[in-house]
Design an enzyme around this catalytic site. Structure first.
Site, mmCIF file in Angstrom:
data_model
loop_
_atom_site.group_PDB
_atom_site.id
_atom_site.type_symbol
_atom_site.label_atom_id
_atom_site.label_comp_id
_atom_site.label_asym_id
_atom_site.label_seq_id
_atom_site.Cartn_x
_atom_site.Cartn_y
_atom_site.Cartn_z
ATOM 1 N N HIS A 126 -34.713 -66.521 -8.984
ATOM 2 C CA HIS A 126 -34.907 -65.602 -7.860
ATOM 3 C C HIS A 126 -34.367 -66.236 -6.575
ATOM 4 O O HIS A 126 -34.695 -67.390 -6.270
ATOM 5 C CB HIS A 126 -36.395 -65.291 -7.662
ATOM 6 C CG HIS A 126 -36.951 -64.359 -8.688
ATOM 7 N ND1 HIS A 126 -38.298 -64.227 -8.939
ATOM 8 C CD2 HIS A 126 -36.338 -63.495 -9.546
ATOM 9 C CE1 HIS A 126 -38.492 -63.331 -9.886
ATOM 10 N NE2 HIS A 126 -37.318 -62.870 -10.267
ATOM 11 N N TYR A 171 -45.887 -61.704 -9.102
ATOM 12 C CA TYR A 171 -46.657 -62.145 -10.263
ATOM 13 C C TYR A 171 -48.059 -62.615 -9.888
ATOM 14 O O TYR A 171 -48.960 -62.607 -10.730
ATOM 15 C CB TYR A 171 -45.894 -63.230 -11.026
ATOM 16 C CG TYR A 171 -44.626 -62.696 -11.629
ATOM 17 C CD1 TYR A 171 -44.665 -61.803 -12.699
ATOM 18 C CD2 TYR A 171 -43.383 -63.033 -11.105
ATOM 19 C CE1 TYR A 171 -43.499 -61.265 -13.234
ATOM 20 C CE2 TYR A 171 -42.215 -62.502 -11.643
ATOM 21 C CZ TYR A 171 -42.283 -61.628 -12.697
ATOM 22 O OH TYR A 171 -41.130 -61.092 -13.218
ATOM 23 N N HIS A 192 -37.145 -57.494 -20.752
ATOM 24 C CA HIS A 192 -37.570 -57.819 -19.387
ATOM 25 C C HIS A 192 -39.081 -58.039 -19.311
ATOM 26 O O HIS A 192 -39.565 -58.810 -18.488
ATOM 27 C CB HIS A 192 -37.144 -56.719 -18.422
ATOM 28 C CG HIS A 192 -36.914 -57.234 -17.028
ATOM 29 N ND1 HIS A 192 -35.879 -58.092 -16.721
ATOM 30 C CD2 HIS A 192 -37.595 -57.039 -15.873
ATOM 31 C CE1 HIS A 192 -35.927 -58.395 -15.427
ATOM 32 N NE2 HIS A 192 -36.953 -57.776 -14.894
ATOM 33 N N ARG A 196 -32.963 -63.612 -18.120
ATOM 34 C CA ARG A 196 -32.584 -62.205 -18.206
ATOM 35 C C ARG A 196 -31.854 -62.009 -19.538
ATOM 36 O O ARG A 196 -31.189 -62.920 -20.035
ATOM 37 C CB ARG A 196 -31.666 -61.825 -17.042
ATOM 38 C CG ARG A 196 -32.287 -62.029 -15.667
ATOM 39 C CD ARG A 196 -31.272 -61.753 -14.566
ATOM 40 N NE ARG A 196 -31.851 -61.952 -13.242
ATOM 41 C CZ ARG A 196 -31.804 -63.106 -12.571
ATOM 42 N NH1 ARG A 196 -31.194 -64.160 -13.104
ATOM 43 N NH2 ARG A 196 -32.350 -63.217 -11.378
ATOM 44 N N LYS A 256 -27.209 -64.561 -11.967
ATOM 45 C CA LYS A 256 -26.588 -63.568 -11.087
ATOM 46 C C LYS A 256 -25.689 -64.234 -10.053
ATOM 47 O O LYS A 256 -26.030 -65.281 -9.508
ATOM 48 C CB LYS A 256 -27.675 -62.760 -10.367
ATOM 49 C CG LYS A 256 -28.315 -61.679 -11.224
ATOM 50 C CD LYS A 256 -29.250 -60.830 -10.375
ATOM 51 C CE LYS A 256 -29.804 -59.655 -11.167
ATOM 52 N NZ LYS A 256 -30.690 -58.811 -10.341
ATOM 53 N N ARG A 266 -39.798 -61.485 -20.000
ATOM 54 C CA ARG A 266 -39.521 -62.287 -18.789
ATOM 55 C C ARG A 266 -40.741 -62.253 -17.873
ATOM 56 O O ARG A 266 -41.148 -63.275 -17.311
ATOM 57 C CB ARG A 266 -38.282 -61.736 -18.089
ATOM 58 C CG ARG A 266 -37.899 -62.410 -16.763
ATOM 59 C CD ARG A 266 -36.539 -61.870 -16.343
ATOM 60 N NE ARG A 266 -36.231 -62.064 -14.939
ATOM 61 C CZ ARG A 266 -35.653 -63.164 -14.447
ATOM 62 N NH1 ARG A 266 -35.359 -64.165 -15.255
ATOM 63 N NH2 ARG A 266 -35.362 -63.254 -13.162
#
Length: 312
Positions: free
Chosen positions: A281, A290, A255, A152, A176, A258
């Protein structure tokens, strides 16, 4: 917004930060959404203590009338639901007026990505974009590392310099919620990182000698108040590189690189679980999107290149 509403939101955000270790950007998003809702409640001459289901539904109608996307409205309702659940658990209210309200749901549109040729053009342009040799080495490093890791943008610009020292085959990334993960670097990304780090250290050492200040702890330092290259500046920088590469700037964002990282890995046979780990994730269902991107690309390939394909 009333003082009581402000206290409710502040207490909720503090709890999210302390108990759930929510990321800073997540907290800022919650804060913006809840302040907008509290402002709407205030215009109705009410406060959060007396808000009922009808008023919350009026707010959602108001958001739709403003032309806000379904995903934005869903996110705002989610924040409102969490706030009132928190208020109920704290004993500030005896009910939860948002409990049974259903939102519009998030859109299932597929993430937009970039082709391998477009990424190659961007990486090539980054090596020659910049006013000084140091700027060009930094830009090349930013782009190579971003595409090689799928980080990110907030993770990239806040990388500490120590993360790049020693064995540069792997980088330790703080993601995160304060979760750490290891990501491997490609040979081009390693080479760009080594070159940039040498120039960066030389500049930092010279600055320390001249001013007596401590060297920056960031891999991509800046003189701004945050001490590192900002997300906003990098967003503008990648647009400049896109123009230099002959790629539409509208189609290039950090992004989207990414997304390209994940899509290209999957197209070349990478395991979905491995991609989930690399992207950081928490849920593999987030990564599974994806596979749909790849399916759409394969379908487009057949429809545009198969000899029996028709043009309607």
């Amino acid at each position: 917004m009333s003082a009581s509403s402000d206290r409710w939101i502040s207490a909720f955000l503090e709890a999210q930060s302390a108990e759930l270790d929510a990321a800073r950007n997540t907290l800022l998003g919650y804060g913006r959404d809840l302040q907008d809702f509290a402002g709407f409640v205030a215009t109705a001459k009410r406060d959060l203590e007396t808000t009922d289901r009808a008023l919350i539904e009026d707010y959602l109608i108001h958001c739709e009338a403003q032309g806000l996307a379904a995903s934005t409205r869903a996110r705002r309702l989610s924040a409102i639901k969490q706030l009132f659940r928190f208020a109920f658990e704290e004993g500030w209210r005896t009910d939860n007026p948002a409990l049974r309200i259903k939102g519009p749901g998030k859109s299932k549109s597929l993430p937009k990505t970039l082709s391998e040729a477009e990424v190659t053009a961007l990486l090539t342009a980054a090596r020659s974009h910049g006013r000084t040799p140091g700027d060009r080495l930094r830009n090349a490093c930013l782009m190579e590392v971003l595409y090689a890791t799928g980080m990110r943008v907030s993770e990239l610009v806040t990388l500490p310099a120590n993360a790049a020292r020693g064995d540069t085959r792997m980088l330790l990334v703080l993601g995160k919620g304060g979760k750490e993960r290891m990501v491997p670097l490609s040979p081009p990304a390693r080479a760009a990182l080594v070159e940039w780090l040498a120039v960066r250290d030389e500049v930092e050492d010279r600055h320390r000698v001249e001013t007596g200040s401590k060297p920056s702890r960031f891999l991509f330092p800046s003189t701004g108040k945050e001490g590192h290259l900002t997300r906003h500046r990098f967003h503008g920088l990648i647009k400049e590189i896109a123009v230099a590469a002959g790629v539409s700037p509208a189609s290039v964002t950090p992004h989207r690189l990414r997304h390209a990282f994940a899509t290209h890995l999957l197209a070349n046979g990478a395991d979905l679980r491995a991609i989930q780990t690399l992207l950081g994730h928490a849920d593999i269902s987030t990564t599974e999107i994806y596979t749909h991107v790849l399916d759409e690309r394969l379908k487009d390939l057949v429809l545009t290149h198969h000899p029996l394909a028709r043009k309607d």
